[in-house]
Write a protein that holds these residues in place. Structure first.
Motif, PDB file in Angstrom:
ATOM      1  N   ASP B  55      -2.065   3.401  -3.910  1.00 25.36           N
ATOM      2  CA  ASP B  55      -1.821   2.053  -4.406  1.00 25.36           C
ATOM      3  C   ASP B  55      -2.429   0.959  -3.534  1.00 25.36           C
ATOM      4  O   ASP B  55      -2.671  -0.149  -3.993  1.00 25.36           O
ATOM      5  N   ASN B  74      -1.129 -10.685  -4.768  1.00 25.28           N
ATOM      6  CA  ASN B  74      -1.213 -10.729  -6.224  1.00 25.28           C
ATOM      7  C   ASN B  74      -1.883  -9.519  -6.849  1.00 25.28           C
ATOM      8  O   ASN B  74      -1.592  -9.173  -7.981  1.00 25.28           O
ATOM      9  N   PRO B  77      -0.608  -3.452  -6.552  1.00 28.13           N
ATOM     10  CA  PRO B  77       0.545  -3.115  -7.400  1.00 28.13           C
ATOM     11  C   PRO B  77       1.752  -2.581  -6.622  1.00 28.13           C
ATOM     12  O   PRO B  77       2.238  -1.490  -6.890  1.00 28.13           O
ATOM     13  N   ILE B  78       2.190  -3.351  -5.637  1.00 30.35           N
ATOM     14  CA  ILE B  78       3.423  -2.984  -4.923  1.00 30.35           C
ATOM     15  C   ILE B  78       4.294  -4.219  -4.940  1.00 30.35           C
ATOM     16  O   ILE B  78       3.831  -5.314  -4.624  1.00 30.35           O
ATOM     17  N   SER B  79       5.572  -4.066  -5.329  1.00 30.32           N
ATOM     18  CA  SER B  79       6.365  -5.279  -5.591  1.00 30.32           C
ATOM     19  C   SER B  79       7.026  -5.851  -4.331  1.00 30.32           C
ATOM     20  O   SER B  79       7.158  -7.055  -4.198  1.00 30.32           O
ATOM     21  N   SER B  80       7.438  -5.006  -3.393  1.00 34.00           N
ATOM     22  CA  SER B  80       8.127  -5.589  -2.240  1.00 34.00           C
ATOM     23  C   SER B  80       7.142  -5.953  -1.149  1.00 34.00           C
ATOM     24  O   SER B  80       6.701  -5.120  -0.374  1.00 34.00           O
ATOM     25  N   THR B  81       6.760  -7.227  -1.170  1.00 31.52           N
ATOM     26  CA  THR B  81       5.764  -7.741  -0.240  1.00 31.52           C
ATOM     27  C   THR B  81       6.357  -8.922   0.512  1.00 31.52           C
ATOM     28  O   THR B  81       7.077  -9.729  -0.062  1.00 31.52           O
ATOM     29  N   PHE B 112       3.964  -4.528   3.318  1.00 36.14           N
ATOM     30  CA  PHE B 112       4.342  -3.843   2.090  1.00 36.14           C
ATOM     31  C   PHE B 112       5.408  -2.801   2.432  1.00 36.14           C
ATOM     32  O   PHE B 112       5.204  -1.978   3.316  1.00 36.14           O
TER      33      PHE B 112
END
Lengths: 368, 493
Positions: B55, B74, B77-81, B112
């Motif tokens: 990813d 942005n 594709p990893i949400s917890s940033t 991340f």
């Protein structure tokens, strides 16, 4: 000293606890031997004495409630100071403290005596005193709520003993009651006075009243408590008269406890051992409530802090209870406590009540 | 340390290396893409490597443009940033399993979260097993446990508060309660007590429980520890407050009263009459467990009279060869039982069973034959040991076994007077206890007749419409009584 006490609501309790407080402070050492004392005075008509005493108890409870109702949130110590001035009031308060101390001592000594007679003849007095006093201190240190809790829980833990009386009831001989009204009315009245020692403790109402949350509902639990006390005394007196022959009863010092002797279960041959030991649980609320009264009064009267006065009380109680040894001394003590208690608990409130009424009348006279 | 971004790649890498004490597991890699240095750093075993490569690295290396921090946030594709500029925070995140990416020249580091935690999957409960009802038990992972709790308490009413405890080694603590039910004062007490803790570390929930308890001098537990999600969630849905600690499979519930330690959720799953029967059985068992052995000692040492004559004969026969006084005899056997229990707990399950048989049967039989103890005492001790194991709370069972020893000694010294003294002391002691500031002996004192429903009896559900008063819930009713008893049967009789 302020006449009225201000408390934060955490410290106060609901009115229905008055039932437990009054009942458990009344029932104690006295109940163990009351049938014999009555029988000595009033013979087989002892039950009439109990009836008279019961009615009078309700009357005194009513008088006490009326005294307390004429103030906002006061106890007897505050009321005395309000009525008679600071010095006389405090002296009278001290008399109360001394009387309660004597009562406490009498209860303690009586129970120790019973244990020695029934269970352990070789049990040293100091050890029993140490047991009981340490329990008393341990409970009072917890504060008023724990004191009331002790009286509630120990009531539930011991009240079932009353049901075991069904066994002696089946052995009762109704002819023992005949002929009725044989004793002279004077003796019956003297018998009623002898009930006093067994019902001392009612005066606690005059001390705990400020700690009650809903004072309007106080009357019912108070009268119920008094009624239940009278009922139990009546029960043991009637059963004792029916169960023992008149001469036998006059020789049985602790008639109530002797009633337990006949009870046996298939796994338990002699129930009286258990009953006498469990009687400690009847005594503990007595000790705790009286002890609390003393400590609390000293705090109110002389502003003594509670823990040191509690420990002093415990040590004094211990020393004195060890010093008084012989049975004669104990008899004397019990008699004296009964007599003093009679005047302090059953006559003195009437006097106070009259003073309050007089004072009100005077005020009315002045204003109008 | 005051460090200011931007800084050079080498400088940054050196600082991280130093901060992590030259950890051999620190991976530092510099990608040169379109003349840009992109530094990727992480601790090898703390992250999920496959996701990192798939990813993150693949996206970064395959791009044709120059990267900026904004793009990183942005386009990956990893949400917890998280963007961080403080060095200590960066290090902390990396320890917890984040990959840090720094583009030379930027003012922030992007982190991340790709935690890789190894934990066991949900299992059957071992210490508090139920015969029927949900069998699953909590695990060591807070995330899994929260997941289970959320799944069982499926309502937006559920509040999960996060607190951090421990000054040297930090643990995450969650306070769980229902907002519309739990008493504010209780929640406040619990929160305050946990917040006020000044300890180096908290090893486990049970340690946290001991730290926040009302009284640490008593043998009685004041808060319940459980490994059962159903018990935890049932308590919360009744208005209690739960506490979860990361890394611990036990959860904590409060406030409690003495009688709730003898409740099991199984009582709810069974029909009400059986539930009541079993619950009262537990109370009787507790009483027996405390009283039985001391009574034997008292009766045989001082009060032969209270034993019925028929029993006395056989008792005398079996005790005739015993050379010790009853106190010693009882203490000896009690010790034996305690040893068996402790050995059984330490040994592997298979050996433990053999131990039980060898110790229990062989030793017991031999002790009687050798004239060490009487038969009747063996029965009594076994009965009271068995009774003490019926308490659904393990800690309560242990407390009951513990108070038996001073009682036996008192009974041996002063007979029945000693027993009554010990019992009186126990009652006053219990009266003084509190759980989160609430009275421990409720509903007996303060007396609450309605609360007997949930503590002593298990009344049928249509009848049990009120909530326990001592919990002081915001909503006092479970449901309306009229509606609960309303029937819409097909058969109109």
């Amino acid at each position: 000293m302020k006449t009225n006490i201000r408390l934060n609501p955490d410290k106060s309790v609901q009115a229905f606890y008055l039932f437990f407080i009054i009942h458990t402070s009344q029932i104690g050492a006295g109940l163990m031997g009351v049938p014999r004392i009555l029988a000595l005075e009033a013979g087989v008509d002892a039950w009439i004495s109990v009836l008279i005493a019961g009615v009078y108890l309700h009357f005194i409870a009513y008088v006490m409630l009326s005294i307390l109702k004429s103030y906002d949130n006061a106890d007897i110590l505050g009321i005395q100071c309000d009525l008679f001035g600071k010095w006389v009031g405090k002296t009278l308060g001290l008399v109360y403290v001394l009387y309660i101390f004597q009562l406490l001592l009498t209860v303690l000594k009586n129970y120790i005596e019973v244990v020695q007679v029934f269970v352990f003849p070789e049990m040293p007095i100091w050890l029993m005193a140490l047991f009981l006093i340490s329990l008393m201190v341990y409970s009072i240190v917890g504060g008023f709520r724990v004191v009331v809790g002790t009286s509630v829980i120990f009531f539930f833990l011991t009240i079932w003993l009353a049901f075991t009386i069904y066994k002696p009831i089946t052995y009762m001989d109704l002819e023992h009651f005949l002929p009725v009204m044989q004793t002279s009315p004077w003796d019956v009245l003297k018998g009623a006075q002898q009930v006093t020692f067994s019902v001392l403790g009612l005066e606690i109402l005059l001390f705990v009243y400020p700690y009650i949350q809903n004072k309007k509902e106080a009357a019912l639990p108070v009268h119920l408590g008094v009624f239940f006390t009278t009922f139990l005394i009546m029960l043991v007196t009637v059963v004792s008269i029916g169960y023992f022959s008149p001469d036998q009863l006059k020789q049985t010092v602790w008639a109530t406890l002797s009633l337990f002797k006949i009870i046996s279960f298939s796994v338990l041959e002699r129930f009286d051992f258990i009953a006498v030991a469990l009687w400690m649980m009847v005594i503990i609320p007595n000790l705790v409530l009286f002890g609390w009264m003393i400590v609390h009064s000293l705090k109110r009267l002389f502003n003594f802090s509670e823990k040191p006065s509690l420990y002093t009380l415990a040590v004094l109680l211990f020393i004195i209870s060890v010093i008084i040894e012989e049975r004669i001394g104990l008899n004397e003590l019990t008699n004296w406590t009964g007599r003093i208690g009679f005047w302090i608990v059953f006559i003195y409130p009437l006097f106070i009540y009259m003073v309050i009424i007089l004072k009100k009348l005077l005020k009315k006279g002045q204003t109008s | 340390m005051v460090t200011r971004f931007p800084m050079s790649a080498e400088e940054f890498m050196n600082i991280v290396k130093e901060e992590l004490n030259d950890s051999p597991d620190l991976i530092q890699k510099v990608f040169q893409i379109k003349g840009q240095s992109i530094i990727v750093q992480y601790i090898a075993y703390q992250i999920k490597k496959d996701r990192l490569e798939r990813d993150l690295l693949e996206v970064i290396t395959s791009s044709n443009n120059r990267w900026t921090n904004e793009d990183l946030i942005n386009k990956i594709p990893i949400s917890s940033t998280v963007q961080e500029e403080k060095m200590d925070k960066i290090i902390q995140q990396m320890i917890h399993g984040s990959v840090s990416i720094y583009i030379e020249g930027e003012k922030n580091v992007v982190l991340f979260a790709l935690q890789n935690q190894n934990h066991r999957s949900l299992n059957r409960a071992e210490t508090e097993s139920l015969v029927f009802g949900p069998q699953v038990s909590f695990t060591e992972s807070l995330i899994t446990n929260l997941n289970v709790v959320r799944w069982r308490l499926d309502t937006e009413d559920l509040v999960v508060e996060k607190l951090i405890v421990g000054e040297r080694i930090q643990s995450e603590v969650r306070i769980v309660y229902l907002k519309s039910l739990a008493n504010n004062e209780n929640v406040e007490t619990m929160r305050q007590r946990i917040k006020d803790l000044k300890v180096a570390e908290v090893e486990d929930t049970s340690v946290l429980g001991q730290l926040i308890e009302d009284s640490s001098s008593t043998v009685f537990p004041q808060l319940i520890f459980t490994e059962l999600p159903d018990r935890f969630c049932t308590s919360i849905s009744r208005g209690r407050i739960g506490v979860m600690v990361d890394k611990s499979p036990t959860m904590l519930i409060g406030p409690m009263n003495l009688f709730s330690f003898f409740e099991s959720t199984e009582d709810l799953y069974m029909r009400w009459n059986m539930g009541t029967f079993i619950r009262s059985l537990r109370f009787i068992a507790m009483a027996l467990s405390i009283i039985l052995t001391p009574m034997y000692v008292a009766a045989l040492t001082f009060h032969y009279e209270i034993i019925p004559s028929t029993l006395l004969v056989s008792l005398g026969q079996s005790r005739a060869t015993v050379p010790f006084p009853p106190v010693l005899e009882a203490l000896l056997l009690e010790m034996l039982i305690e040893l068996l229990r402790e050995a059984g707990a330490r040994l592997p399950t298979k050996v433990g069973q053999t131990m039980g048989i060898v110790g229990g049967i062989v030793l017991g039989q031999a002790a009687v034959e050798a004239g060490f103890t009487s038969n009747i005492l063996i029965i009594i001790i076994a009965l009271s040991a068995l009774s003490s194991f019926t308490a659904p709370s393990y800690l309560m069972g242990t407390a009951i076994r513990l108070i038996r020893f001073p009682m036996i000694l008192l009974a041996g010294a002063w007979g029945i007077i000693g027993i009554v003294f010990a019992l009186s002391f126990l009652v006053i002691h219990l009266l003084k206890q509190k759980s989160l500031g609430r009275p421990y002996l409720s509903p007996i004192y303060p007396f609450q007749w309605n609360d007997f429903n949930d503590s002593f009896f298990r009344v049928p559900f249509p009848k049990n419409t009120g909530r326990s008063k001592y919990l002081m819930t915001k909503d006092q009713d479970r449901y309306s009584k009229a509606k609960a008893s309303e029937r819409k049967d097909v058969d109109p009789t």
